[in-house]
Design a protein around this motif. Structure first.
Motif, PDB file in Angstrom:
ATOM      1  N   LEU A  76       0.818  -1.214   0.000  1.00 41.75           N
ATOM      2  CA  LEU A  76       0.000   0.000   0.000  1.00 41.75           C
ATOM      3  C   LEU A  76       0.850   1.261   0.000  1.00 41.75           C
ATOM      4  O   LEU A  76       0.420   2.305  -0.505  1.00 41.75           O
ATOM      5  N   LEU A  77       2.053   1.175   0.569  1.00 39.89           N
ATOM      6  CA  LEU A  77       2.879   2.364   0.773  1.00 39.89           C
ATOM      7  C   LEU A  77       3.995   2.504  -0.252  1.00 39.89           C
ATOM      8  O   LEU A  77       4.993   3.187  -0.007  1.00 39.89           O
ATOM      9  N   GLN A  78       3.839   1.878  -1.404  1.00 36.63           N
ATOM     10  CA  GLN A  78       4.849   1.993  -2.458  1.00 36.63           C
ATOM     11  C   GLN A  78       4.959   3.430  -2.974  1.00 36.63           C
ATOM     12  O   GLN A  78       3.980   4.170  -3.005  1.00 36.63           O
ATOM     13  N   LEU A  79       6.154   3.763  -3.423  1.00 32.80           N
ATOM     14  CA  LEU A  79       6.360   4.999  -4.170  1.00 32.80           C
ATOM     15  C   LEU A  79       6.120   4.731  -5.658  1.00 32.80           C
ATOM     16  O   LEU A  79       6.168   3.580  -6.109  1.00 32.80           O
ATOM     17  N   PRO A  80       5.859   5.756  -6.443  1.00 29.56           N
ATOM     18  CA  PRO A  80       5.546   5.551  -7.858  1.00 29.56           C
ATOM     19  C   PRO A  80       6.721   5.004  -8.649  1.00 29.56           C
ATOM     20  O   PRO A  80       7.878   5.105  -8.224  1.00 29.56           O
ATOM     21  N   ARG A  81       6.413   4.467  -9.800  1.00 23.59           N
ATOM     22  CA  ARG A  81       7.439   3.916 -10.702  1.00 23.59           C
ATOM     23  C   ARG A  81       7.777   4.897 -11.820  1.00 23.59           C
ATOM     24  O   ARG A  81       8.115   4.503 -12.921  1.00 23.59           O
ATOM     25  N   CYS A  82       7.686   6.172 -11.547  1.00 22.88           N
ATOM     26  CA  CYS A  82       8.046   7.187 -12.539  1.00 22.88           C
ATOM     27  C   CYS A  82       9.527   7.061 -12.892  1.00 22.88           C
ATOM     28  O   CYS A  82      10.373   6.980 -11.992  1.00 22.88           O
ATOM     29  N   PRO A  83       9.876   7.061 -14.176  1.00 21.40           N
ATOM     30  CA  PRO A  83      11.287   6.897 -14.544  1.00 21.40           C
ATOM     31  C   PRO A  83      12.182   8.029 -14.046  1.00 21.40           C
ATOM     32  O   PRO A  83      13.383   7.824 -13.847  1.00 21.40           O
ATOM     33  N   TYR A  84      11.628   9.200 -13.805  1.00 13.00           N
ATOM     34  CA  TYR A  84      12.450  10.320 -13.337  1.00 13.00           C
ATOM     35  C   TYR A  84      12.710  10.234 -11.836  1.00 13.00           C
ATOM     36  O   TYR A  84      13.709  10.764 -11.350  1.00 13.00           O
ATOM     37  N   LEU A  85      11.828   9.571 -11.107  1.00 13.92           N
ATOM     38  CA  LEU A  85      12.083   9.304  -9.699  1.00 13.92           C
ATOM     39  C   LEU A  85      13.015   8.108  -9.543  1.00 13.92           C
ATOM     40  O   LEU A  85      14.029   8.169  -8.856  1.00 13.92           O
ATOM     41  N   ARG A  86      12.670   7.019 -10.189  1.00 14.03           N
ATOM     42  CA  ARG A  86      13.420   5.775 -10.024  1.00 14.03           C
ATOM     43  C   ARG A  86      14.747   5.803 -10.775  1.00 14.03           C
ATOM     44  O   ARG A  86      15.685   5.125 -10.399  1.00 14.03           O
ATOM     45  N   GLY A  87      14.829   6.587 -11.825  1.00 11.79           N
ATOM     46  CA  GLY A  87      16.083   6.654 -12.572  1.00 11.79           C
ATOM     47  C   GLY A  87      17.131   7.486 -11.872  1.00 11.79           C
ATOM     48  O   GLY A  87      18.312   7.379 -12.161  1.00 11.79           O
ATOM     49  N   GLY A  88      16.683   8.331 -10.937  1.00  9.04           N
ATOM     50  CA  GLY A  88      17.623   9.153 -10.189  1.00  9.04           C
ATOM     51  C   GLY A  88      18.009  10.420 -10.932  1.00  9.04           C
ATOM     52  O   GLY A  88      17.576  10.663 -12.053  1.00  9.04           O
ATOM     53  N   PRO A  89      18.872  11.255 -10.337  1.00 11.04           N
ATOM     54  CA  PRO A  89      19.355  12.476 -10.989  1.00 11.04           C
ATOM     55  C   PRO A  89      20.035  12.126 -12.310  1.00 11.04           C
ATOM     56  O   PRO A  89      20.441  10.984 -12.488  1.00 11.04           O
ATOM     57  N   PRO A  90      20.173  13.052 -13.266  1.00 13.03           N
ATOM     58  CA  PRO A  90      20.042  14.500 -13.066  1.00 13.03           C
ATOM     59  C   PRO A  90      18.685  15.080 -13.450  1.00 13.03           C
ATOM     60  O   PRO A  90      18.527  16.295 -13.366  1.00 13.03           O
ATOM     61  N   SER A  91      17.713  14.270 -13.906  1.00 11.07           N
ATOM     62  CA  SER A  91      16.433  14.828 -14.326  1.00 11.07           C
ATOM     63  C   SER A  91      15.694  15.453 -13.144  1.00 11.07           C
ATOM     64  O   SER A  91      15.633  14.849 -12.066  1.00 11.07           O
ATOM     65  N   PRO A  92      15.141  16.655 -13.323  1.00 12.97           N
ATOM     66  CA  PRO A  92      14.386  17.268 -12.230  1.00 12.97           C
ATOM     67  C   PRO A  92      13.221  16.381 -11.795  1.00 12.97           C
ATOM     68  O   PRO A  92      12.526  15.783 -12.623  1.00 12.97           O
ATOM     69  N   CYS A  93      12.999  16.282 -10.499  1.00  7.23           N
ATOM     70  CA  CYS A  93      11.918  15.475  -9.943  1.00  7.23           C
ATOM     71  C   CYS A  93      11.449  16.126  -8.646  1.00  7.23           C
ATOM     72  O   CYS A  93      12.253  16.348  -7.741  1.00  7.23           O
ATOM     73  N   GLU A  94      10.160  16.423  -8.572  1.00 10.02           N
ATOM     74  CA  GLU A  94       9.599  17.084  -7.399  1.00 10.02           C
ATOM     75  C   GLU A  94       9.749  16.244  -6.139  1.00 10.02           C
ATOM     76  O   GLU A  94       9.887  16.788  -5.050  1.00 10.02           O
ATOM     77  N   LEU A  95       9.701  14.929  -6.269  1.00  5.63           N
ATOM     78  CA  LEU A  95       9.817  14.091  -5.083  1.00  5.63           C
ATOM     79  C   LEU A  95      11.247  14.062  -4.555  1.00  5.63           C
ATOM     80  O   LEU A  95      11.472  13.988  -3.352  1.00  5.63           O
ATOM     81  N   ARG A  96      12.210  14.086  -5.455  1.00 11.60           N
ATOM     82  CA  ARG A  96      13.605  14.102  -5.019  1.00 11.60           C
ATOM     83  C   ARG A  96      14.010  15.473  -4.472  1.00 11.60           C
ATOM     84  O   ARG A  96      14.735  15.563  -3.494  1.00 11.60           O
ATOM     85  N   ARG A  97      13.518  16.522  -5.113  1.00 18.23           N
ATOM     86  CA  ARG A  97      13.851  17.878  -4.648  1.00 18.23           C
ATOM     87  C   ARG A  97      12.681  18.801  -4.952  1.00 18.23           C
ATOM     88  O   ARG A  97      12.413  19.115  -6.117  1.00 18.23           O
ATOM     89  N   ALA A  98      11.960  19.175  -3.910  1.00 18.76           N
ATOM     90  CA  ALA A  98      10.786  20.034  -4.077  1.00 18.76           C
ATOM     91  C   ALA A  98      11.163  21.336  -4.757  1.00 18.76           C
ATOM     92  O   ALA A  98      12.171  21.961  -4.429  1.00 18.76           O
ATOM     93  N   GLY A  99      10.354  21.745  -5.731  1.00 18.35           N
ATOM     94  CA  GLY A  99      10.594  22.981  -6.453  1.00 18.35           C
ATOM     95  C   GLY A  99      11.436  22.834  -7.689  1.00 18.35           C
ATOM     96  O   GLY A  99      11.614  23.797  -8.444  1.00 18.35           O
TER      97      GLY A  99
END
Length: 327
Positions: free
Chosen positions: A113-136
């Motif tokens: 139930l508490l999984q995080l999304p499988r968005c490639p920008y979240l799971r792929g890691g930096p350098p792509s901007p991601c609100e969950l990794r860094r707000a704003g």
């Protein structure tokens, strides 16, 4: 960075208190979600609180005729339970479509139930901007790869969809979640725990030592027909592009109760309240069903490359309703 300390409490209250007193504490159960978080740099815990000794892995009938599913019960064990198979087909089908056998043997119901999304920008890691990794920093999925993103409630900073299969079935079944917090125990509906309009956060919907102890299925739906359908790129293991759970009570063809939820379309299971209200108390034909489906999906706000999800969701709803006797 130093290694996190490892604690293995013997009681749920102790586990909750340990997490409440340490902002860097995370719970460890099956590890199928936590280990990837650590590997991908999504969490940096100071303490691992192991839930293995808490006795929260049972599937038990309740005095009122409902069913209690322990939060640390393995998905495979839940799906094998005769109690679950007798009254919650949708949940069994959702679990059996989730990941592969090895993951289901380790993953827990609460962790699912508490999984995080499988968005490639979240799971792929930096350098792509991601609100969950860094707000704003912005959401790369909005203008980049958003084929699997949400189609409802996309006005927030993040457009990722919730990945849990069991959560969708449990939402349609009106399940409640029992929480233990330092202040005491309380219950939440699945809608409250995993609101499809809530913003995503790395910490998830629980904070301050909140621990899921049980998932409760109400007695009122024990004899209903239910079903779960899932559309994905590969049938072997992929997360849902769109999924649908449906459960219904019919009396002479008239719908007395109806629960329909969609997965892969929002930041939590999307309960189809508009559709349910339009069909409840009726004996609808195919045209009426499709009109109700279209009314539900009128709220969708897809992005350019996931517009296909709207029609895919419509067809899955119709098929799921057919499975439970609504045609």
């Amino acid at each position: 960075m130093s290694e996190p300390r490892y604690l293995r409490p013997d009681a749920a209250g102790e586990a909750s208190a340990l997490a409440a007193g340490d902002a860097g504490a995370v719970f460890l159960a099956g590890g199928t979600e936590l280990v990837p978080w650590l590997r991908e740099g999504l969490r940096h815990p100071t303490t691992l609180v192991d839930l293995g000794r808490l006795g929260l892995d049972q599937v038990e009938p309740l005095p009122d005729g409902g069913l209690a599913l322990g939060a640390t019960a393995r998905l495979a064990a839940v799906a094998r339970s005769e109690l679950v198979r007798a009254r919650a087909t949708a949940l069994v089908e959702a679990i059996e479509s989730a990941a592969g056998p090895a993951i289901r043997a380790s993953a827990t119901l609460g962790g699912s139930l508490l999984q995080l999304p499988r968005c490639p920008y979240l799971r792929g890691g930096p350098p792509s901007p991601c609100e969950l990794r860094r707000a704003g920093s912005g959401c790369s999925a909005r203008t980049g790869d958003h084929r699997v993103a949400a189609i409802f409630a996309n006005e927030g900073a993040c457009v990722a969809a919730h990945p849990s299969d069991p959560a969708v079935a449990l939402a349609a079944l009106d399940a409640e979640v029992e929480l233990l917090e330092p202040a005491g125990a309380r219950r939440l509906s699945l809608d409250e725990l995993l609101s499809p309009t809530r913003p995503w956060s790395i910490g998830g919907p629980l904070a301050g030592g909140g621990l899921i102890t049980r998932v409760l299925l109400p007695a009122a739906h024990a004899t209903e027909r239910s079903a779960y359908l899932k559309a994905r790129d590969r049938a072997s293991f992929d997360f849902a592009l769109v999924s649908c759970a449906a459960t219904a009570t019919l009396d002479g063809g008239v719908i007395r109760r109806l629960g329909v939820a969609l997965g892969g379309v929002a930041s939590g299971p999307w309960r189809c309240r508009v559709l349910e209200e339009r069909l409840r108390g009726r004996s609808p034909g195919p045209g009426e069903v499709r009109d109700a489906v279209d009314a539900e999906l009128a709220a969708a706000d897809p992005l350019e490359d996931n517009r296909y999800k709207v029609e895919l969701a419509a067809r899955l709803i119709v098929r799921a309703l057919t499975r439970v006797g609504v045609s």
